[in-house]
Design a protein around this motif. Sequence first.
Motif, PDB file in Angstrom:
ATOM      1  N   ASN A 120      21.760 -13.699 -49.069  1.00 28.03           N
ATOM      2  CA  ASN A 120      21.142 -13.317 -47.771  1.00 28.03           C
ATOM      3  C   ASN A 120      20.925 -11.768 -47.571  1.00 28.03           C
ATOM      4  O   ASN A 120      21.467 -11.581 -46.518  1.00 28.03           O
ATOM      5  N   TRP A 121      19.814 -11.335 -48.190  1.00 27.64           N
ATOM      6  CA  TRP A 121      19.759  -9.659 -48.053  1.00 27.64           C
ATOM      7  C   TRP A 121      18.383  -9.493 -47.812  1.00 27.64           C
ATOM      8  O   TRP A 121      17.558  -9.927 -48.163  1.00 27.64           O
ATOM      9  N   PRO A 169      16.805  -5.976 -47.940  1.00 28.45           N
ATOM     10  CA  PRO A 169      17.398  -4.255 -48.265  1.00 28.45           C
ATOM     11  C   PRO A 169      16.560  -3.652 -47.529  1.00 28.45           C
ATOM     12  O   PRO A 169      17.013  -2.522 -47.211  1.00 28.45           O
ATOM     13  N   ASP A 211      18.892  -3.041 -44.450  1.00 29.43           N
ATOM     14  CA  ASP A 211      20.403  -2.859 -44.919  1.00 29.43           C
ATOM     15  C   ASP A 211      20.327  -2.304 -46.591  1.00 29.43           C
ATOM     16  O   ASP A 211      21.072  -3.019 -47.468  1.00 29.43           O
ATOM     17  N   ARG A 257      23.569  -1.928 -49.033  1.00 32.03           N
ATOM     18  CA  ARG A 257      24.670  -3.176 -49.160  1.00 32.03           C
ATOM     19  C   ARG A 257      24.740  -3.357 -50.638  1.00 32.03           C
ATOM     20  O   ARG A 257      25.862  -3.431 -51.156  1.00 32.03           O
ATOM     21  N   LYS A 276      13.275 -10.254 -46.859  1.00 29.69           N
ATOM     22  CA  LYS A 276      14.536 -10.899 -47.234  1.00 29.69           C
ATOM     23  C   LYS A 276      14.459 -11.241 -48.812  1.00 29.69           C
ATOM     24  O   LYS A 276      13.208 -12.012 -49.067  1.00 29.69           O
TER      25      LYS A 276
END
Length: 504
Positions: free
Chosen positions: A106-107, A109, A112, A115, A172
């Motif tokens: 569940n990213w 980029p 975030d 991460r 996402k």
Amino acid sequence: MITFQPHIDATFLIVLVFPACALDSYIAAVYEHSVILPNVTGSPVCPDDALMLMNKNMDVLEEAIKAAAQQHAHIIVTPEDGIYGWAFTRDTIFPYLEDIPDPQVNWIPCTDPKRFAPAPVQERLSCMARDNALYVVANIGDKKPCNSSDPKCPSNGHYQYNTNVVFDSDGKLVARYHKYNLFMSETQFDYPKEPELVTFNTPFGKFGLFTCFDILFHDPAVTLVSELQVDTVLFTTAWMNVLPHLTAIEFHSAWAMGLGVNFLAADTHNTSMAMTGSGIYAPDGPRAFHYDMETENGHLLVAELSSHPRLSPAYPAAVNWSAYAKSVKRFSSDDHDFNGIIFFDQFTFTELSKPEGNLTVCQKDLCCHLSYRMAEKQKDEVYVLGAFDGLHVVEGQYYLQICILLKCESTDLKTCGQPVAIAQTKFETFSLSGTFGTTYVFPEVLVSGVQLAPGEFQVLSDGRLISQNGTSKPVLTVALFGRCYEKDPPQPQSTLLFLNNGAA
Ligand SMILES: CC(C)(CO)[C@@H](O)C(=O)NCCC(=O)NCCS
């Protein structure tokens, strides 16, 4: 849009209850990108130089993505090798690779970026999707560290994968697919241990993805459609066209029709490698396509598709590919048969010597029947009907059953099967069928100038590929391209096998 109002209004309720309303149709975009290639070097460049080159390509992709968004596209597909090209060794591609996490993390980029850093390419692609509010499909390189406890771990301590990624309209990461059937020259990459069946759901249908040479094989391509029931296939490619039966637009549109799915094909553009041919294909025919051997320009295609093409009333009932052909006797004798080569395979041919007629040609278990009428028989053009039933062994091994009507390169019958791109002969009608031993048959029609003929032909439920009123342009190829997957050697085929058998 959620607006900040003191009371709960209807819009707010709808957004709350149906976060994404189902759509019956959507707008698809594919971009054929003329990739800016890095200089060929013997040793790896530094990561900053690799990123600089990738940013140059992403600058171009970003313009295409913005243009697609302006035309209200919900999703855009960009090509295989479209961000760094293809002339690499395992070592020289390394600085172009990023560790791409499993989408389950569940990213986003874009919001975030640290991460799973460093991931500048994923960050930029994610921001392009988010800023333009559409799904973005791209092909990049993944690296996965391994160590000596894994006996298969490559000597640089990393598996390297040719990878498709999908970012949704929030940016996402929603899908990651590692190419399984690597093409012979892709020694810079590893294939995953098992074929990956990657799908994701959207308000406009279920999507599956695979890459380039994967399309010739059963897994994961056919399984995504027949078992996971995807509505649309997302396909990135760097396809090297082969006339008369394996050009990109011809074969990819035929695959969509044969398997009854939408198919978004984004090809890399490089005319010196014969790479061109992108399209937006529906089961009943192409909605948009692009083939250009004249310029080095990129090209954006945008078209509307049904979200669930199998539910549409126009969707054809299941086809029995051999029903008609097995129900009739030979149309003609084999007295004038001769042999000829199409892309290293020896076909049995018979000439269309009259302006109209009924012909049969057979090879092993496959008999092909053709009924036709030409508008006018041109003295300087020769057409043949051909059959092939056998294992293709050059640039990969795959078992084929093919019925084909084609224009010969010259009036010398020895040239039949060689590439030819222009024709003058129009057909008023044709009907092609074959005694196939497979249910996987891809119907191809290619006309003069290497173009498609949307809406000018159809497949009947008894397996005949027919054109009632002919095509508006002269015919290059009409073919039923059958694949007998159960007769293939084991998948995937390693580079070693290509070295042993690869001719060309
Ligand atoms: C048509 C075909 C299959 C004939 O052998 C061949 O010309 C072709 O385009 N193969 C797929 C190319 C591919 O996977 N490219 C990615 C790395 S460069």
